[in-house]
Design a protein around this motif. Sequence first.
Motif, PDB file in Angstrom:
ATOM      1  N   GLY A 188       1.026  -1.149  -0.174  1.00 54.65           N
ATOM      2  CA  GLY A 188       0.076  -0.078   0.025  1.00 54.65           C
ATOM      3  C   GLY A 188       0.926   1.340  -0.126  1.00 54.65           C
ATOM      4  N   LEU A 189       0.255   2.325   0.693  1.00 53.60           N
ATOM      5  CA  LEU A 189       1.116   3.599   0.829  1.00 53.60           C
ATOM      6  C   LEU A 189       1.011   4.149   2.135  1.00 53.60           C
ATOM      7  N   THR A 190       1.963   5.040   2.402  1.00 54.91           N
ATOM      8  CA  THR A 190       2.318   5.556   3.433  1.00 54.91           C
ATOM      9  C   THR A 190       0.943   6.543   3.383  1.00 54.91           C
ATOM     10  N   ASP A 191       0.594   7.522   4.867  1.00 59.68           N
ATOM     11  CA  ASP A 191      -0.378   8.116   4.854  1.00 59.68           C
ATOM     12  C   ASP A 191       0.286   9.460   4.180  1.00 59.68           C
ATOM     13  N   GLU A 192       1.169   9.894   4.299  1.00 62.07           N
ATOM     14  CA  GLU A 192       1.689  11.089   3.573  1.00 62.07           C
ATOM     15  C   GLU A 192       1.331  10.970   1.872  1.00 62.07           C
ATOM     16  N   ASP A 193       1.658   9.624   1.448  1.00 63.24           N
ATOM     17  CA  ASP A 193       1.556   9.409  -0.038  1.00 63.24           C
ATOM     18  C   ASP A 193       0.121   9.180  -0.560  1.00 63.24           C
ATOM     19  N   TYR A 194      -0.570   8.608   0.429  1.00 61.37           N
ATOM     20  CA  TYR A 194      -1.872   8.618   0.074  1.00 61.37           C
ATOM     21  C   TYR A 194      -2.526   9.967   0.190  1.00 61.37           C
ATOM     22  N   GLN A 195      -2.269  10.822   1.022  1.00 61.10           N
ATOM     23  CA  GLN A 195      -2.817  12.058   0.847  1.00 61.10           C
ATOM     24  C   GLN A 195      -2.707  12.866  -0.209  1.00 61.10           C
ATOM     25  N   GLU A 196      -1.149  12.675  -0.972  1.00 59.94           N
ATOM     26  CA  GLU A 196      -0.780  13.359  -2.159  1.00 59.94           C
ATOM     27  C   GLU A 196      -1.047  12.621  -3.384  1.00 59.94           C
ATOM     28  N   SER A 197      -1.324  11.345  -3.511  1.00 54.00           N
ATOM     29  CA  SER A 197      -1.686  10.571  -4.550  1.00 54.00           C
ATOM     30  C   SER A 197      -2.129   9.439  -4.307  1.00 54.00           C
ATOM     31  N   VAL A 201       6.765  -5.330   3.165  1.00 56.13           N
ATOM     32  CA  VAL A 201       5.683  -4.183   2.678  1.00 56.13           C
ATOM     33  C   VAL A 201       5.446  -3.603   4.175  1.00 56.13           C
ATOM     34  N   SER A 202       6.207  -3.733   5.212  1.00 54.95           N
ATOM     35  CA  SER A 202       5.933  -3.116   6.496  1.00 54.95           C
ATOM     36  C   SER A 202       6.005  -1.384   6.313  1.00 54.95           C
ATOM     37  N   GLU A 203       5.765  -0.579   7.272  1.00 51.31           N
ATOM     38  CA  GLU A 203       5.895   0.670   7.212  1.00 51.31           C
ATOM     39  C   GLU A 203       7.158   1.452   6.904  1.00 51.31           C
ATOM     40  N   SER A 204       8.171   0.646   7.442  1.00 51.75           N
ATOM     41  CA  SER A 204       9.657   1.127   7.215  1.00 51.75           C
ATOM     42  C   SER A 204      10.159   0.867   5.836  1.00 51.75           C
ATOM     43  N   TYR A 205       9.711  -0.091   5.233  1.00 51.27           N
ATOM     44  CA  TYR A 205       9.787  -0.347   3.856  1.00 51.27           C
ATOM     45  C   TYR A 205       9.340   0.497   2.908  1.00 51.27           C
ATOM     46  N   LEU A 206       7.982   0.717   3.304  1.00 48.63           N
ATOM     47  CA  LEU A 206       7.100   1.741   2.355  1.00 48.63           C
ATOM     48  C   LEU A 206       8.064   2.956   2.363  1.00 48.63           C
ATOM     49  N   ASN A 237      -9.174   4.476  14.890  1.00 49.63           N
ATOM     50  CA  ASN A 237      -9.903   5.315  13.981  1.00 49.63           C
ATOM     51  C   ASN A 237      -9.159   5.676  12.655  1.00 49.63           C
ATOM     52  N   ALA A 238      -8.349   4.519  11.936  1.00 49.53           N
ATOM     53  CA  ALA A 238      -7.521   4.616  10.930  1.00 49.53           C
ATOM     54  C   ALA A 238      -8.444   4.508   9.610  1.00 49.53           C
ATOM     55  N   ILE A 239      -9.445   3.929   9.882  1.00 47.48           N
ATOM     56  CA  ILE A 239     -10.491   3.946   8.577  1.00 47.48           C
ATOM     57  C   ILE A 239     -11.599   4.918   8.749  1.00 47.48           C
ATOM     58  N   ASP A 240     -11.584   5.797   8.141  1.00 49.00           N
ATOM     59  CA  ASP A 240     -12.629   6.877   8.126  1.00 49.00           C
ATOM     60  C   ASP A 240     -13.858   6.540   7.768  1.00 49.00           C
ATOM     61  N   SER A 241     -14.971   7.231   8.302  1.00 52.98           N
ATOM     62  CA  SER A 241     -16.372   6.867   7.701  1.00 52.98           C
ATOM     63  C   SER A 241     -16.349   7.399   6.269  1.00 52.98           C
ATOM     64  N   ARG A 242     -17.336   6.902   5.489  1.00 51.04           N
ATOM     65  CA  ARG A 242     -17.438   7.104   4.226  1.00 51.04           C
ATOM     66  C   ARG A 242     -18.969   7.116   3.776  1.00 51.04           C
ATOM     67  N   VAL A 243     -19.319   7.840   2.515  1.00 51.72           N
ATOM     68  CA  VAL A 243     -20.479   7.706   1.967  1.00 51.72           C
ATOM     69  C   VAL A 243     -19.937   7.348   0.611  1.00 51.72           C
ATOM     70  N   VAL A 244     -20.640   6.346  -0.151  1.00 53.55           N
ATOM     71  CA  VAL A 244     -20.180   6.033  -1.574  1.00 53.55           C
ATOM     72  C   VAL A 244     -21.763   5.915  -2.322  1.00 53.55           C
ATOM     73  N   TRP A 245     -21.720   6.354  -3.410  1.00 55.20           N
ATOM     74  CA  TRP A 245     -22.908   6.308  -4.180  1.00 55.20           C
ATOM     75  C   TRP A 245     -22.901   5.329  -5.424  1.00 55.20           C
ATOM     76  N   ASP A 246     -23.833   4.533  -5.976  1.00 57.23           N
ATOM     77  CA  ASP A 246     -23.519   3.804  -6.914  1.00 57.23           C
ATOM     78  C   ASP A 246     -24.842   4.122  -7.877  1.00 57.23           C
ATOM     79  N   LEU A 247     -24.855   4.164  -9.011  1.00 60.36           N
ATOM     80  CA  LEU A 247     -25.969   4.607  -9.978  1.00 60.36           C
ATOM     81  C   LEU A 247     -26.005   3.640 -11.144  1.00 60.36           C
ATOM     82  N   ALA A 248     -27.270   3.311 -11.579  1.00 59.85           N
ATOM     83  CA  ALA A 248     -27.437   2.368 -12.698  1.00 59.85           C
ATOM     84  C   ALA A 248     -28.576   2.601 -13.423  1.00 59.85           C
TER      85      ALA A 248
END
Length: 718
Positions: free
Chosen positions: A262-271, A324-329, A659-670
């Motif tokens: 995955g990504l570090t928190d900083e890289d996730y926020q950026e991209s 893939v631990s945090e130090s390697y990322l 609380n590392a997984i924030d709440s979310r609202v996701v919409w799907d449409l068909a």
Amino acid sequence: MNPKFLVSTLATAVALSFSATAIAKDTSNKEQRFEQITVIGSQQAINDIPGSATFISEEELQKFQFTDISRVLASVPGVYVQEEDGYGLRPNIGMRGTGTGRNDKISVMEDGVLVAPAPYSAPSAYYFPTMGRMESIEVLKGAASVKYGPRTTGGVLNLLSRSLPTEPNSSKGMVDAALGSDGYYKGHAYFGKEKNNTAGLIEVFTYGADGFKELPVGNDNTGFEKTDLLLKFGHTFGQNDAHNLELKIKYSDETSDETYMGLTDEDYQESPYRRYAASQNDEMNTRHNAYQLNYAYRFGDGYEFLATAYLNDFHRNWYKASKVSESYLEQYSEFEANPTSEGIEGIGVKANNRDYQAKGIQSELHIPAGDHYVTVGVRYHEDEMDRFQWEDKYTLNQDLSLTLTEQGVPGSDSNRVDSAEASTLFIQDEWTIDALVVSAGLRYEDITITREEWSKSDPTRSNGLTKDVSNDTEILVPSLGATYTLNENVTLLAGIQKGYAPAAPGNADQEEEESVNIEFGSRFNMDGFSGEVIAFYSDYDNMHGNCTAAVGCSDDNIGDQYNYGEVEVAGFEFSAARTFATDTAMFPVKLTYTYTDSEFKNDFDSEIWGAVEKGDAMPYVPENQVALSLGAEFSAFVVNSQIRYVSDAHANLTEAGLNAIDSRVVWDLAAKYLIDENQKVYLSVDNLFDKTYVANRSNGGIQPGKPRTVQMGYTYSF
């Protein structure tokens, strides 16, 4: 002859000898010419079940044209799905607070047969059937699910494949093609025909995408390609068509350019959809062959005997960066920002090469006896996982390419076989007393799980075993449930069952997972509204946690199992649906809600979750989940939307994980337009408002949810 097989065979014969009569209890009240092995059977059958039950019909599945089981199950109360790859190839599903790791706490079946590659010896194996080719889905939780085992705490997910045509001298078929975002494509076709009590069906489903993540080097895809082929043949014969045979053959293969990284928190926020260059060679290849032979015999006055023999062979090799631990990322991220001529040496890319096999025979006898309806079932099952892995070494160069520097020796990383033998006997009695139906069940399991390990320097396995351990378990799992029809609009239900999961050979203490599970509530159908309200409570004496690379376990401990002690989970599920109608349109509405409160009752240290303190909530179990479906159906035009809210949760119990997984609202449409009774065109949009969110952190770093994707397709059916 294997003694357990002999015991199972004799038990089947004894069960059959109880019978004398015929046409079995059929949930649709119609005689079926070809046997579809179901858990629920139909929407109408749910009222008879003393537990939470959901039936998702083909019509419901076609509303959104979903190929991702995560999205399908989002509207089922009491079910939690932790996304991983964004396309639903490898979902992590839990029920009622069991946890979501790799579906290892629920029973996943296809057409009534356990479908995990090794459901007893390696329940955490990566595999899930192709959702897009399924005809319907059944979800069962509570006391009624104890019949299906071996894990009886959470519930059952039964996926039903395409059924054979049943009308005499009839045929059916369909062609469906779609294209979409990120190189997405789908091709789906089937044709089935019945003539003179014989039916056949062939189905092909292929789909794939380039992927929504981006590598910094080259034009390498981050997507997948997957193809399924299904063949079915059925024949009815005998007086009054009392006998039915059905053969099912399935083949599938997959190549997916997916990673744990995955990504570090900083890289996730950026991209958020970036991937590090060190993961550019990551690729999973799988191959699955499945064979299933069903026999049904209806005789006498309401009796039915069903038998199934099955064989599943599954091979996978996930070639992926193993650090893939945090130090390697952080190291990979810093190098990409400032690449040096020395590069990064010694990057391990592991071939997680494994072969699985599961086989067995199972049977059921249904016995109507006045106010009683008795089901007797037996199963003999064997499965195994053969881990034969190695690791190659690479250097990440200044231009972000990878150069192979050391070729690993097959078997030098892992060289072992985990296997299981299990014999099961089940009996259930449904006793009808006017408006009250009491359902009592008892499940007996005799399980032997074994681990055989060879030296990592012995790839031929010729120097003898270095480890040979086994767990032997005999367990009785009772359940008691009841429904009471209060009036034509309301049915009350309640149930209590013992939850159980066998200890894996990597469980040092050889302790089984046991719990007591209670539920009560009601179903209602009044004033056009239908739904259910059910409260549930689970009290674990000893909860298991399975150690996998996906949850960050060290290489030496992968495959082991931990005992977490006492856990309490409580909550309630609610669902309600109604279709509003005018002279020109219909407007279906459905709302589901799940509340879950989970709590560890003791302190312990976990390699998976960190330091756990009494009172902590379980990781990846959100307190609140809501799904709202809204539709508008006109004569030729139909539009549907699904809105999903998931409250925040934590990934682990370290300070950074809370609380590392924030709440979310996701919409799907068909939307779809019906050209005529045989043709339609459709448009589907997943994540309509392009919500960026953290899907999980259980692998190395942050894995994002899928961004907005669009698909357009055309269907012709007859």
